[in-house]
Write a protein that holds these residues in place. Sequence first.
Motif, PDB file in Angstrom:
ATOM      1  N   SER A 195     -18.096 -45.519   5.735  1.00 33.27           N
ATOM      2  CA  SER A 195     -18.783 -45.021   4.917  1.00 33.27           C
ATOM      3  C   SER A 195     -20.489 -45.053   5.132  1.00 33.27           C
ATOM      4  O   SER A 195     -20.994 -44.543   4.278  1.00 33.27           O
ATOM      5  CB  SER A 195     -18.356 -46.163   3.660  1.00 33.27           C
ATOM      6  N   GLY A 196     -20.972 -45.694   6.071  1.00 41.71           N
ATOM      7  CA  GLY A 196     -22.323 -45.840   6.339  1.00 41.71           C
ATOM      8  C   GLY A 196     -22.785 -46.899   5.561  1.00 41.71           C
ATOM      9  O   GLY A 196     -24.176 -47.004   5.391  1.00 41.71           O
ATOM     10  N   ARG A 197     -22.234 -47.503   4.649  1.00 42.33           N
ATOM     11  CA  ARG A 197     -23.023 -48.476   3.755  1.00 42.33           C
ATOM     12  C   ARG A 197     -23.334 -49.711   4.420  1.00 42.33           C
ATOM     13  O   ARG A 197     -24.030 -50.569   4.241  1.00 42.33           O
ATOM     14  CB  ARG A 197     -21.916 -48.678   2.635  1.00 42.33           C
ATOM     15  N   TYR A 198     -22.426 -49.964   5.579  1.00 41.98           N
ATOM     16  CA  TYR A 198     -22.627 -51.279   6.325  1.00 41.98           C
ATOM     17  C   TYR A 198     -23.177 -51.044   7.852  1.00 41.98           C
ATOM     18  O   TYR A 198     -22.391 -51.187   8.690  1.00 41.98           O
ATOM     19  CB  TYR A 198     -21.583 -52.082   6.127  1.00 41.98           C
ATOM     20  N   PRO A 199     -24.115 -50.327   8.136  1.00 45.26           N
ATOM     21  CA  PRO A 199     -24.362 -49.827   9.478  1.00 45.26           C
ATOM     22  C   PRO A 199     -24.881 -50.824  10.445  1.00 45.26           C
ATOM     23  O   PRO A 199     -24.196 -50.794  11.662  1.00 45.26           O
ATOM     24  CB  PRO A 199     -25.951 -49.027   9.386  1.00 45.26           C
ATOM     25  N   ARG A 200     -25.237 -52.117   9.972  1.00 42.97           N
ATOM     26  CA  ARG A 200     -25.290 -53.262  11.094  1.00 42.97           C
ATOM     27  C   ARG A 200     -23.974 -53.913  11.397  1.00 42.97           C
ATOM     28  O   ARG A 200     -23.902 -54.339  12.344  1.00 42.97           O
ATOM     29  CB  ARG A 200     -26.615 -54.145  10.441  1.00 42.97           C
ATOM     30  N   ASP A 205     -20.337 -55.988  17.961  1.00 35.04           N
ATOM     31  CA  ASP A 205     -19.281 -55.767  19.142  1.00 35.04           C
ATOM     32  C   ASP A 205     -17.938 -56.562  18.301  1.00 35.04           C
ATOM     33  O   ASP A 205     -18.068 -57.281  17.481  1.00 35.04           O
ATOM     34  CB  ASP A 205     -19.657 -56.852  20.072  1.00 35.04           C
ATOM     35  N   GLU A 206     -16.953 -55.989  19.039  1.00 32.94           N
ATOM     36  CA  GLU A 206     -15.773 -56.336  18.273  1.00 32.94           C
ATOM     37  C   GLU A 206     -15.316 -57.761  18.357  1.00 32.94           C
ATOM     38  O   GLU A 206     -14.483 -58.180  17.774  1.00 32.94           O
ATOM     39  CB  GLU A 206     -14.751 -55.487  18.836  1.00 32.94           C
ATOM     40  N   ASN A 207     -15.841 -58.415  19.474  1.00 34.56           N
ATOM     41  CA  ASN A 207     -15.668 -59.666  19.701  1.00 34.56           C
ATOM     42  C   ASN A 207     -16.892 -60.707  19.211  1.00 34.56           C
ATOM     43  O   ASN A 207     -17.071 -61.946  19.508  1.00 34.56           O
ATOM     44  CB  ASN A 207     -15.570 -59.913  21.210  1.00 34.56           C
ATOM     45  N   ALA A 208     -17.562 -60.114  18.257  1.00 31.17           N
ATOM     46  CA  ALA A 208     -18.619 -61.025  17.613  1.00 31.17           C
ATOM     47  C   ALA A 208     -18.361 -62.304  17.059  1.00 31.17           C
ATOM     48  O   ALA A 208     -19.199 -63.283  16.959  1.00 31.17           O
ATOM     49  CB  ALA A 208     -19.505 -60.064  16.574  1.00 31.17           C
ATOM     50  N   PHE A 209     -17.009 -62.203  16.436  1.00 29.02           N
ATOM     51  CA  PHE A 209     -16.744 -63.332  15.651  1.00 29.02           C
ATOM     52  C   PHE A 209     -15.841 -64.478  16.406  1.00 29.02           C
ATOM     53  O   PHE A 209     -14.981 -65.219  15.779  1.00 29.02           O
ATOM     54  CB  PHE A 209     -16.210 -63.025  14.314  1.00 29.02           C
ATOM     55  N   SER A 210     -15.463 -63.948  17.582  1.00 22.63           N
ATOM     56  CA  SER A 210     -14.509 -64.695  18.384  1.00 22.63           C
ATOM     57  C   SER A 210     -15.130 -65.923  19.159  1.00 22.63           C
ATOM     58  O   SER A 210     -14.229 -66.547  19.804  1.00 22.63           O
ATOM     59  CB  SER A 210     -13.877 -63.612  19.361  1.00 22.63           C
ATOM     60  N   GLY A 211     -16.280 -66.154  18.902  1.00 27.96           N
ATOM     61  CA  GLY A 211     -17.011 -67.127  19.672  1.00 27.96           C
ATOM     62  C   GLY A 211     -17.549 -68.365  19.074  1.00 27.96           C
ATOM     63  O   GLY A 211     -18.327 -69.066  19.505  1.00 27.96           O
ATOM     64  N   LEU A 212     -16.963 -68.620  17.788  1.00 27.67           N
ATOM     65  CA  LEU A 212     -17.164 -69.828  17.057  1.00 27.67           C
ATOM     66  C   LEU A 212     -16.764 -70.992  17.755  1.00 27.67           C
ATOM     67  O   LEU A 212     -15.517 -71.583  16.990  1.00 27.67           O
ATOM     68  CB  LEU A 212     -16.931 -69.611  15.717  1.00 27.67           C
ATOM     69  N   ASP A 213     -16.971 -71.537  18.791  1.00 32.30           N
ATOM     70  CA  ASP A 213     -16.283 -72.475  19.531  1.00 32.30           C
ATOM     71  C   ASP A 213     -17.632 -73.341  20.190  1.00 32.30           C
ATOM     72  O   ASP A 213     -18.615 -73.434  19.683  1.00 32.30           O
ATOM     73  CB  ASP A 213     -15.278 -72.404  20.655  1.00 32.30           C
ATOM     74  N   GLU A 214     -17.161 -74.196  21.061  1.00 31.58           N
ATOM     75  CA  GLU A 214     -18.256 -75.108  21.690  1.00 31.58           C
ATOM     76  C   GLU A 214     -19.280 -74.375  22.323  1.00 31.58           C
ATOM     77  O   GLU A 214     -20.524 -74.699  22.226  1.00 31.58           O
ATOM     78  CB  GLU A 214     -17.581 -76.066  22.624  1.00 31.58           C
TER      79      GLU A 214
END
Length: 264
Positions: A195-200, A205-214
Motif C-alpha cells: 500500500s505504500g503506507r509503511y515504506p520503512r 530485511d526479512e531476517n530483521a526480527f530473527s536475531g533477538l538473541d544473545e
Amino acid sequence: MALLWGMEERAKRGPKPGISVTRIVDTAIRIADAEGLDAVSMRKIAGCLGVGTMSLYRHVPGKAELIDLMLDGVGPVEPEDAALFRNWTWRERLRRLAQGFWQHYLAHPWLLHVDQARPVLGPNGLDGFELALSGFDDLPLTDQEKVGFVTAVDATAAGLARTHVNARLAEERTGISDREFWEAQSPALESAMASGRYPRIAQLDENAFSGLDEEAFMFAIDRMLDGLEALLDHRRETGWTPPPPTWQACEAGDGPERRGEKPA
C-alpha cells in the motif's frame, strides 16, 4: 532475612530434622527450572522430598518467603575464573558480567516473572552485587552511576531474555513454529506493505526480527560500553573526579552544622 542469613535458632531438643531450608529451596529451584514458577508449591516440594506438606512450614513460612530464598539460592552471576576476572580491563569485566546476566535468565527463566524491585538481599545476592561493583574499580563514576549502569544492564538482559524465552515457549505451547506463525499472516502483511503506507517497514530485511538473541543483547551492551567509555575519556581529559560518598563527607565534618546550616 533470618532464613537467608542462617540466623534461625534450631530447637535444642527433639530429633534432628530430616529436611532443611537448603533442601527445600534447592528442590523448589529444580521444579521452577523444569516446569516454571507456577508449578512450585509446598505440596509438590514435599512430594519430591518424601515428607508431609505441613512439615515444610516449620522451615519456611510460605511461598512468598520461599521465592525470596529461591532468588538468593540461584546464586550470584560469577565469571568462570574469578582470578582472571580481576586482571581484565574494566570493559572486559563489565562485558562478561553482562553475559552472565543473560545466561542467568536463560538458565532460570522463571526469574523473568518475579518482581525484584524490592529484593530481600541474602549472602548470594550481595556476593553478586559486590562482584558487579568490582567492574567499576578506579573509574571516575559516582556511586549512583555505578548502580544505575548495573541496573540498566540487568534490565536490558531481562527484557531481551524475556522476548527470547517467550518466543521459545510460544512454539512449545502452540505447536506452531515461528515460520508457520508469520506465514499465516503473510497475505495481509504483503498487502499492507504494497500500500505504500509503511515504506520503512517494507524495506526491512526479512531476517530483521530473527536475531533477538544473545548476539542482539551483546550488540546493545557494547553500545552502552561505548557510551560509558566516551564519558570516562571526557572525565579523564577534564580531570573530573566524583564527589566523596555522603558517609565520607559526614565523617570529615562536612555536615549541616559545619556549614552553618540548621540540621534537618
